[in-house]
Design an enzyme around this catalytic site. Structure first.
Site, mmCIF file in Angstrom:
data_model
loop_
_atom_site.group_PDB
_atom_site.id
_atom_site.type_symbol
_atom_site.label_atom_id
_atom_site.label_comp_id
_atom_site.label_asym_id
_atom_site.label_seq_id
_atom_site.Cartn_x
_atom_site.Cartn_y
_atom_site.Cartn_z
ATOM 1 N N ASP A 1 -1.803 45.762 24.274
ATOM 2 C CA ASP A 1 -2.156 45.880 22.675
ATOM 3 C C ASP A 1 -2.397 44.386 22.398
ATOM 4 O OD1 ASP A 1 -2.739 47.145 20.494
ATOM 5 O OD2 ASP A 1 -0.646 47.033 20.097
ATOM 6 N N ASP B 1 -2.091 43.650 18.069
ATOM 7 C CA ASP B 1 -1.221 43.486 17.260
ATOM 8 C C ASP B 1 0.321 43.776 17.462
ATOM 9 O OD1 ASP B 1 -2.987 42.529 14.827
ATOM 10 O OD2 ASP B 1 -4.035 44.409 15.421
#
Length: 259
Positions: A13, A15
């Site tokens: 991922d 953020d």
């Protein structure tokens, strides 16, 4: 439990794992550099559908993270891949930004508000009441309802903002129709991403900062999962869920030597 195979490809991922509020998380640059030097297939994922992969590449480069555009996978791209498989050359009424509209144009979709096959809802900086009203009427008239992701809120420097999932709930309430979510935690986003880099779930790992999206999606896609504690999920939160990550680490810096 059978021992897992060595990790040959990585999904992470963006953020909360690599960056936080526009600033790289310590160790992110070393992790990306190690991945690129290793030659192992990898993807940086985001449920954010606002930006194109090229936009995100430029944004990450400015932060000192060198990620090739082909190694970025967004919920907009996953949505476009899903629609291309389901109904090639279809039509859609879109609420969203360039990341989503570009992805749909690239698969040959026509964007229209005249009897579209789909209403596609993504993130936008300004949700228009007029656009939501049009979406409700088109869905009631027979258009199928698709959303890029179910995130109910998104981060900002001022605090949480309503996101796609919250707007989808409004449209569902008005139409009685639930959307199909293409992004995390739907394992479809993981599987289409793995296919894009020629990787297999048995030898892949997913790194995320959220139990309810990243870890769940990785788990359901059959991957080894790593939870980092630099984002939304705290160590105390883990036991609230009926599933667990394979490994919990403080940050991405702890995984550099695993590549």
């Amino acid at each position: 439990m059978a021992e897992r195979k060595p990790i040959e490809s990585w999904l992470t991922d963006m953020d909360g794992v690599l960056i936080h509020e526009g600033v790289p998380i310590p160790g992110a640059d070393a992790f990306i550099k190690k991945l690129r030097e290793s030659g192992k297939p990898f993807l940086v994922l985001t449920n954010n559908s606002i930006y194109t992969a090229r936009d995100l590449q430029a944004r990450l480069t400015r932060m000192g993270l060198e990620v090739p555009v082909e190694n970025i996978w967004t919920s907009a791209l996953a949505t476009a891949k899903f629609l291309d498989d389901q109904r090639p050359g279809g039509t859609a009424y879109v609420i969203g930004e360039a990341g989503l509209t570009t992805a749909l144009h690239d698969i040959g979709y026509v964007l229209t508000d005249h009897d579209p096959d789909y209403v596609v809802l993504g993130e936008t900086r300004t949700y228009s009441f007029e656009a939501m009203t049009k979406a409700v009427r088109l869905i009631n008239a027979g258009a199928r309802f698709i959303c890029t992701n179910p995130d109910e809120t998104g981060p900002s420097t001022e605090g949480p903002l309503p996101a796609t999932g919250a707007v989808a709930a409004l449209i569902t309430k008005a139409t009685g129709k639930n959307p199909y979510f293409a992004g995390k935690p739907n394992p479809l986003m993981m599987r289409t991403g793995l296919n894009a880099i020629g990787a297999h779930s048995e030898t892949s790992a997913m790194i995320g900062d959220r139990m309810d999206t990243d870890v769940l999606a990785g788990l359901e896609a059959g991957m080894e999962t790593f939870l980092v504690l630099t984002g939304l999920t705290t160590r105390r939160d883990i036991d609230k869920y009926p599933f667990r990550p394979s490994t919990v680490v403080d940050s991405i810096a702890d995984l550099v030597d695993r590549v």
